[in-house]
Design a protein around this motif. Structure first.
Motif, mmCIF file in Angstrom:
data_model
loop_
_atom_site.group_PDB
_atom_site.id
_atom_site.type_symbol
_atom_site.label_atom_id
_atom_site.label_comp_id
_atom_site.label_asym_id
_atom_site.label_seq_id
_atom_site.Cartn_x
_atom_site.Cartn_y
_atom_site.Cartn_z
ATOM 1 N N THR A 165 -1.395 11.470 -16.582
ATOM 2 C CA THR A 165 -1.941 9.951 -16.435
ATOM 3 C C THR A 165 -2.526 9.688 -15.018
ATOM 4 N N LYS A 166 -3.250 8.731 -15.075
ATOM 5 C CA LYS A 166 -4.062 8.140 -13.757
ATOM 6 C C LYS A 166 -3.928 6.786 -13.435
ATOM 7 N N THR A 167 -3.422 6.327 -12.418
ATOM 8 C CA THR A 167 -3.209 4.952 -12.037
ATOM 9 C C THR A 167 -3.928 4.548 -10.987
ATOM 10 N N ILE A 168 -4.358 3.234 -10.873
ATOM 11 C CA ILE A 168 -5.025 2.634 -9.711
ATOM 12 C C ILE A 168 -4.022 1.843 -8.942
ATOM 13 N N ILE A 169 -3.657 2.183 -7.663
ATOM 14 C CA ILE A 169 -2.899 1.381 -6.922
ATOM 15 C C ILE A 169 -3.574 0.578 -5.911
ATOM 16 N N LEU A 170 -3.264 -0.591 -5.596
ATOM 17 C CA LEU A 170 -3.806 -1.457 -4.625
ATOM 18 C C LEU A 170 -2.597 -2.013 -3.751
ATOM 19 N N GLU A 171 -2.716 -1.368 -2.521
ATOM 20 C CA GLU A 171 -1.216 -1.537 -1.808
ATOM 21 C C GLU A 171 -1.766 -2.003 -0.333
ATOM 22 N N GLU A 172 -0.850 -2.879 0.260
ATOM 23 C CA GLU A 172 -1.205 -3.377 1.476
ATOM 24 C C GLU A 172 -0.338 -2.450 2.393
ATOM 25 N N VAL A 173 -0.977 -2.045 3.583
ATOM 26 C CA VAL A 173 -0.230 -1.027 4.385
ATOM 27 C C VAL A 173 0.025 -1.422 5.646
ATOM 28 N N ASN A 174 1.038 -0.948 6.535
ATOM 29 C CA ASN A 174 1.330 -1.195 7.791
ATOM 30 C C ASN A 174 1.066 -0.133 8.734
ATOM 31 N N TRP A 175 1.906 -0.064 10.023
ATOM 32 C CA TRP A 175 1.411 1.112 11.015
ATOM 33 C C TRP A 175 2.098 2.383 10.431
ATOM 34 N N MET A 176 2.927 2.199 9.288
ATOM 35 C CA MET A 176 3.543 3.484 8.629
ATOM 36 C C MET A 176 2.783 3.706 7.373
ATOM 37 N N ASN A 177 1.453 3.124 7.271
ATOM 38 C CA ASN A 177 0.822 3.472 6.063
ATOM 39 C C ASN A 177 1.533 2.695 4.670
ATOM 40 N N GLY A 178 1.622 3.533 3.695
ATOM 41 C CA GLY A 178 2.070 3.020 2.605
ATOM 42 C C GLY A 178 3.549 2.745 2.731
ATOM 43 N N ARG A 179 4.014 1.621 1.718
ATOM 44 C CA ARG A 179 5.148 1.177 1.603
ATOM 45 C C ARG A 179 5.983 1.994 0.782
ATOM 46 N N ASN A 180 7.337 2.486 1.378
ATOM 47 C CA ASN A 180 8.059 3.618 0.820
ATOM 48 C C ASN A 180 9.453 3.073 0.883
ATOM 49 N N ASN A 181 9.856 2.436 0.033
ATOM 50 C CA ASN A 181 11.489 1.936 0.178
ATOM 51 C C ASN A 181 12.345 3.136 0.064
ATOM 52 N N PHE A 182 12.138 4.023 -0.575
ATOM 53 C CA PHE A 182 12.988 5.349 -0.719
ATOM 54 C C PHE A 182 13.387 5.922 0.738
ATOM 55 N N LEU A 183 12.362 6.175 1.507
ATOM 56 C CA LEU A 183 12.424 6.768 2.663
ATOM 57 C C LEU A 183 13.210 5.658 3.569
ATOM 58 N N GLY A 184 13.103 4.342 3.551
ATOM 59 C CA GLY A 184 13.847 3.588 4.292
ATOM 60 C C GLY A 184 15.454 3.400 4.073
ATOM 61 N N ALA A 185 15.623 3.384 2.935
ATOM 62 C CA ALA A 185 16.782 3.232 2.421
ATOM 63 C C ALA A 185 17.604 4.679 2.852
ATOM 64 N N LEU A 186 16.910 5.997 2.763
ATOM 65 C CA LEU A 186 17.446 7.198 2.970
ATOM 66 C C LEU A 186 17.752 7.363 4.452
ATOM 67 N N TYR A 187 16.853 6.749 5.215
ATOM 68 C CA TYR A 187 17.137 6.787 6.722
ATOM 69 C C TYR A 187 18.391 5.624 7.300
ATOM 70 N N ILE A 188 18.559 4.495 6.473
ATOM 71 C CA ILE A 188 19.490 3.709 6.612
ATOM 72 C C ILE A 188 20.906 4.310 6.348
#
Length: 226
Positions: A165-188
């Motif tokens: 499958t193919k998907t277009i994603i429009l995402e607002e990024v910050n200094w860490m580039n893309g938003r990744n909730n999994f990594l944030g939860a893993l670090y916590i």
């Protein structure tokens, strides 16, 4: 992109235009008896869909403005180290072709002085998971609630044969580039574990202190063997 034989089918020497083997591109070192440049499964499965985006003040209007120039940045989407050290294009030799089984010329990147084709550079950095994202463009402008983005797609890349499958994603990024909730939860989680483990070992050391470099703590058998 995470199949081992697929990822290994590339020649980093050829991509950097230095002496080195190309037989590691097996099973796609050549096509129809002609050497491939670039060779390998990774390069010759290049994602060749193209996209054009327009900004519309409302999704119910046809008065849209194409995003181009600084608002639709097609450079700076790949790793700087990849562009500078891992890719160096040259002219095709008489015994080579850049048209493989896909049936279209592989757009090998030009030298940095001539402007990079960064789509190819991005594609050649293989993903580690079967579901992955590849950056296509950076949109450098502000949007308000209710604004609409229309994307025209040239659908060239077939995914039906392998059930993709193919998907277009429009995402607002910050200094860490893309938003990744999994990594944030893993670090916590690991941070909390480290804190509690430190507290536990501190209490254990306080209740049962151990003298450093005490020879009596060495097992008897070890002392005899020594």
């Amino acid at each position: 992109q995470n199949f081992r034989l697929y990822v290994k089918s590339r020649s980093d020497w050829q991509l950097a235009d230095v002496d080195g083997p190309t037989d590691i591109c097996t099973p796609l070192e050549s096509f129809n008896g002609t050497d491939l440049y670039p060779c390998g499964l990774v390069a010759n499965s290049f994602f060749n869909d193209t996209f054009e985006a327009s900004y519309c003040p409302s999704c119910n209007t046809s008065e849209c403005t194409a995003l181009e120039g600084d608002e639709w940045q097609r450079t700076g989407i790949s790793w700087h180290s990849d562009r500078q050290t891992k890719f160096n294009a040259r002219a095709l030799e008489a015994s080579e072709t850049n048209v493989g089984p896909a049936g279209f010329p592989i757009p090998f990147p030009a030298p940095p002085s001539e402007g990079d084709n960064e789509d190819f550079v991005v594609w050649m950095r293989a993903a580690g998971l079967p579901t992955f994202r590849k950056l296509y463009s950076k949109v450098d402008r502000s949007f308000s609630k209710g604004d609409c983005i229309r994307v025209n797609i040239s659908n060239n890349y077939p995914v039906d044969p392998f059930g993709g499958t193919k998907t277009i994603i429009l995402e607002e990024v910050n200094w860490m580039n893309g938003r990744n909730n999994f990594l944030g939860a893993l670090y916590i989680v690991f941070g909390c574990f480290a804190i509690f483990a430190s507290i536990g070992f501190g209490i254990l050391q306080h209740q049962n202190p151990r003298k450093l470099a005490d020879p009596d703590l060495i097992p008897t058998n070890a002392r005899v063997a020594a």
